[in-house]
Enzyme design. Structure first.
Site, PDB file in Angstrom:
ATOM      1  N   PRO A 283       0.810  -1.217   0.000  1.00 61.93           N
ATOM      2  CA  PRO A 283       0.000   0.000   0.000  1.00 61.93           C
ATOM      3  C   PRO A 283       0.847   1.273   0.000  1.00 61.93           C
ATOM      4  CG  PRO A 283       0.137  -0.869   2.211  1.00 61.93           C
ATOM      5  CD  PRO A 283       0.885  -1.831   1.339  1.00 61.93           C
ATOM      6  N   GLY A 284       0.389   2.271  -0.717  1.00 62.74           N
ATOM      7  CA  GLY A 284       1.033   3.582  -0.690  1.00 62.74           C
ATOM      8  C   GLY A 284       0.002   4.615  -0.266  1.00 62.74           C
ATOM      9  N   ARG A 285      -0.923   4.876  -1.190  1.00 62.05           N
ATOM     10  CA  ARG A 285      -1.925   5.924  -0.991  1.00 62.05           C
ATOM     11  C   ARG A 285      -2.715   5.762   0.315  1.00 62.05           C
ATOM     12  NH1 ARG A 285      -4.377   8.449  -5.479  1.00 62.05           N
ATOM     13  NH2 ARG A 285      -3.723   6.664  -6.706  1.00 62.05           N
ATOM     14  N   ARG A 324      -1.393  16.215  -9.594  1.00 64.43           N
ATOM     15  CA  ARG A 324      -2.569  15.333  -9.759  1.00 64.43           C
ATOM     16  C   ARG A 324      -3.770  16.005 -10.433  1.00 64.43           C
ATOM     17  NH1 ARG A 324      -5.145  12.668  -6.489  1.00 64.43           N
ATOM     18  NH2 ARG A 324      -4.942  10.672  -7.527  1.00 64.43           N
ATOM     19  N   CYS A 355       3.248  29.228 -16.159  1.00 61.68           N
ATOM     20  CA  CYS A 355       2.725  29.738 -17.428  1.00 61.68           C
ATOM     21  C   CYS A 355       2.093  28.631 -18.268  1.00 61.68           C
ATOM     22  CB  CYS A 355       3.852  30.425 -18.183  1.00 61.68           C
ATOM     23  SG  CYS A 355       4.553  31.728 -17.179  1.00 61.68           S
ATOM     24  N   GLU A 356       1.033  28.070 -17.779  1.00 64.71           N
ATOM     25  CA  GLU A 356       0.266  27.041 -18.496  1.00 64.71           C
ATOM     26  C   GLU A 356      -1.176  27.154 -18.025  1.00 64.71           C
ATOM     27  OE1 GLU A 356       1.413  23.722 -19.944  1.00 64.71           O
ATOM     28  OE2 GLU A 356       3.548  23.814 -19.446  1.00 64.71           O
ATOM     29  N   TYR A 383       1.574  10.804  -3.628  1.00 63.13           N
ATOM     30  CA  TYR A 383       1.739  11.293  -4.998  1.00 63.13           C
ATOM     31  C   TYR A 383       1.609  12.825  -5.063  1.00 63.13           C
ATOM     32  CZ  TYR A 383       1.067   6.320  -5.495  1.00 63.13           C
ATOM     33  OH  TYR A 383       1.184   4.959  -5.337  1.00 63.13           O
TER      34      TYR A 383
HETATM   35  N1  LLP Z   1       2.700  -1.659  -6.054  1.00 66.64           N
HETATM   36  C1  LLP Z   1       2.918  -1.377  -7.340  1.00 66.64           C
HETATM   37  C2  LLP Z   1       3.581  -2.369  -8.180  1.00 66.64           C
HETATM   38  C3  LLP Z   1       2.508  -0.140  -7.879  1.00 66.64           C
HETATM   39  O1  LLP Z   1       2.724   0.121  -9.165  1.00 66.64           O
HETATM   40  C4  LLP Z   1       1.873   0.816  -7.040  1.00 66.64           C
HETATM   41  C5  LLP Z   1       1.453   2.113  -7.566  1.00 66.64           C
HETATM   42  C6  LLP Z   1       1.672   0.477  -5.682  1.00 66.64           C
HETATM   43  C7  LLP Z   1       2.095  -0.767  -5.223  1.00 66.64           C
HETATM   44  C8  LLP Z   1       1.026   1.407  -4.710  1.00 66.64           C
HETATM   45  O2  LLP Z   1      -0.278   1.714  -5.070  1.00 66.64           O
HETATM   46  P1  LLP Z   1      -1.236   2.528  -4.091  1.00 66.64           P
HETATM   47  O3  LLP Z   1      -1.447   1.685  -2.857  1.00 66.64           O
HETATM   48  O4  LLP Z   1      -0.562   3.798  -3.734  1.00 66.64           O
HETATM   49  O5  LLP Z   1      -2.460   2.741  -4.867  1.00 66.64           O
HETATM   50  N2  LLP Z   1       0.476   8.853  -9.386  1.00 66.64           N
HETATM   51  C9  LLP Z   1      -0.824   8.205  -9.324  1.00 66.64           C
HETATM   52  C10 LLP Z   1      -0.751   6.834  -8.709  1.00 66.64           C
HETATM   53  C11 LLP Z   1       0.211   5.906  -9.415  1.00 66.64           C
HETATM   54  C12 LLP Z   1       0.295   4.544  -8.796  1.00 66.64           C
HETATM   55  C13 LLP Z   1       1.421   3.774  -9.371  1.00 66.64           C
HETATM   56  N3  LLP Z   1       1.642   2.478  -8.775  1.00 66.64           N
HETATM   57  C14 LLP Z   1      -1.788   9.117  -8.570  1.00 66.64           C
HETATM   58  O6  LLP Z   1      -1.392  10.204  -8.153  1.00 66.64           O
HETATM   59  O7  LLP Z   1      -2.969   8.782  -8.429  1.00 66.64           O
END
Ligand code: LLP
Length: 435
Positions: A283-285, A324, A355-356, A383
């Site tokens: 998990p990230g988000r 985002r 400037c966009e 992100y």
């Molecule tokens: N594992 C893999 C292999 C991934 O590619 C990703 C995210 C994660 C884990 C973590 O995913 P999460 O739990 O954070 O959903 N920049 C975009 C999100 C890109 C996600 C890329 N991969 C945004 O701002 O929504």
């Protein structure tokens, strides 16, 4: 969105006596100390999210591998490490960050479709826990490098289960048209190939179908699908120890109903059905998004001259600080730091100095604003800072970690000297030598 419904419980930001706070720290105090724009994170929110996820999986043997790409600040990595997390990385740079906070290389999973020879060697020498292999070419490359280094690489194959995550197309990864992973058929072939190789230790199976997923079904479908392959492999005499479901657990930005993490955890336990497998997630988000706000100050208000014109609030944060909205049309709540404003409520587009015309943070928000007011853009802990750039030679904003009534700067503001350093020496040399 009106001022009436802004006291949202789902983020770390809350009003205390009309002043927006993170934990017990007023955001105005942080702005006074570090200036704006600035990213501000809550330590207790990060901790609570981690514990929530871990508790949802108590009855399943599991390991949480924090996805470093969501927010790679060293202080955040150190915090998750202290809570027991391993890490999911996608570059040698991210591995260096994990090592910099004393992270155990064995707790590291290396995902990504384009691992270079140098990155593979760096990870092998560091002794990482597992490569999530995304293609035949990558498997062959890891075999060759492990052979050269005389070591054994732990490997899981990333399966693309062709499941629709029902999310923004840029962040869906589990469909056959996406570049990630291999089909189940190819995965089977790769497992059989790798099983014969002395430099590969097959430890698991992996998938990741996308990000900001709010329904449990796609995640459960993907798990069921890769378990079928795991069961086939077991019959072939290839025994795996872990199943990695990736990340993707959605959060609330506006009025979404995110996945119920406890129900999801219970369903995962049922599907695993007593198999002797460790569950891994990346998990990230979920862990970081709502822990953070982007603090910014209104520079100018450009009020519509005619009824069919727009009102623009030009703030000192821009698309280089938060990409985002421009990139995914993402919606982030914007709140005034001081809620007691007597200004008239108007509908504003919140835009940056770049400037966009694509440089906006939010559109059509009903807010009572005056020039010099502080506003906070919510849900930017994932992100946000990691997608920042130096476009328009803007320095990257500082990052601040709040702990109760205290806060500390965990990344200082980037100066123009930081930015031009890599060019300046060369430019001076050129001037001196004349070529
Ligand atoms: N594992 C893999 C292999 C991934 O590619 C990703 C995210 C994660 C884990 C973590 O995913 P999460 O739990 O954070 O959903 N920049 C975009 C999100 C890109 C996600 C890329 N991969 C945004 O701002 O929504």
């Amino acid at each position: 969105m009106t001022l009436g419904n802004v006291e949202k419980e789902f983020t770390a930001a809350k009003y205390l006596q009309n002043e927006l706070h993170i934990e017990q720290t007023a955001l105005s105090k942080i702005a006074d100390a570090v200036g704006t724009p600035a990213y501000v994170y809550s330590k207790s929110y990060l901790t609570d999210q981690y514990n929530l996820l871990s508790e949802a999986l108590t009855s399943t043997p599991h390991q949480i591998h924090y996805s470093v790409k969501a927010n790679s600040n060293l202080a955040i990595l150190a915090l998750f490490k202290s809570l027991g997390a391993g890490f999911d990385i996608v570059s040698s740079g991210e591995l260096s960050r994990v090592l910099a906070v004393g992270g155990d290389p064995k707790s590291v999973i290396f995902s990504g479709v384009g691992k270079s020879v140098e990155e593979i060697n760096f990870a092998l020498k560091a002794g990482i826990g597992c490569f999530n292999v995304e293609s035949r070419g990558e498997l062959l490359r890891i075999m060759a490098q492990a052979d050269l280094l005389g070591c054994v690489a732990n490997v899981a194959i990333r399966v693309n289960p062709n499941v629709d995550a029902k999310t923004h197309p840029y962040i869906a990864t589990g469909l056959k048209e996406n570049k990630f992973g291999v089909t189940k058929k190819e995965a089977l072939a790769l497992y059989l190939l790798a099983a014969e190789n002395p430099y590969i230790n097959l430890t698991g199976i992996d998938c990741h179908i996308g990000s900001q997923i709010n329904e449990p079904e796609p995640l459960l479908q993907a798990l069921t699908s890769i378990l079928e392959l795991r069961d086939t492999l077991e019959k072939e005499g290839i025994s795996l120890q872990h199943v990695d479901l990736g990340g993707g657990f959605g959060v609330r930005y506006q009025d979404e109903t995110p996945l119920d993490i406890n129900d999801w955890g219970a369903s995962v336990g049922q599907i695993l059905g007593g198999r002797d497998l460790q569950l891994r997630i990346e998990p990230g988000r979920f862990l970081t998004a709502n822990a953070g706000v982007l603090l910014t100050r209104v520079e100018y208000l450009k009020v519509a001259e005619q009824p069919d014109h727009k009102n623009f609030a030009v703030v000192d944060a821009a698309m280089n600080d938060l990409l985002r909205p421009s990139l995914y049309q993402a919606w982030h709540e914007v709140l005034p730091v001081d809620k007691s404003s007597k200004e008239q409520l108007l509908e504003w587009d919140i835009v940056g100095p770049i400037c966009e015309s694509g440089d906006f943070l939010a559109k059509q928000r009903s807010l009572a604003l005056a020039e010099d007011d502080l506003v906070a853009v919510l849900s930017i802990g994932a992100y946000g800072s990691v997608l920042a750039s130096n476009y328009n030679t803007r320095g990257r904003a500082p990052e601040v970690l709040v702990d109760g009534a205290e806060f500390k700067v965990v990344r200082r503001r980037e100066t123009v000297q930081d930015q031009i350093r890599l060019e300046l020496e060369l430019e001076l040399e050129l001037r001196q030598t004349g070529h």
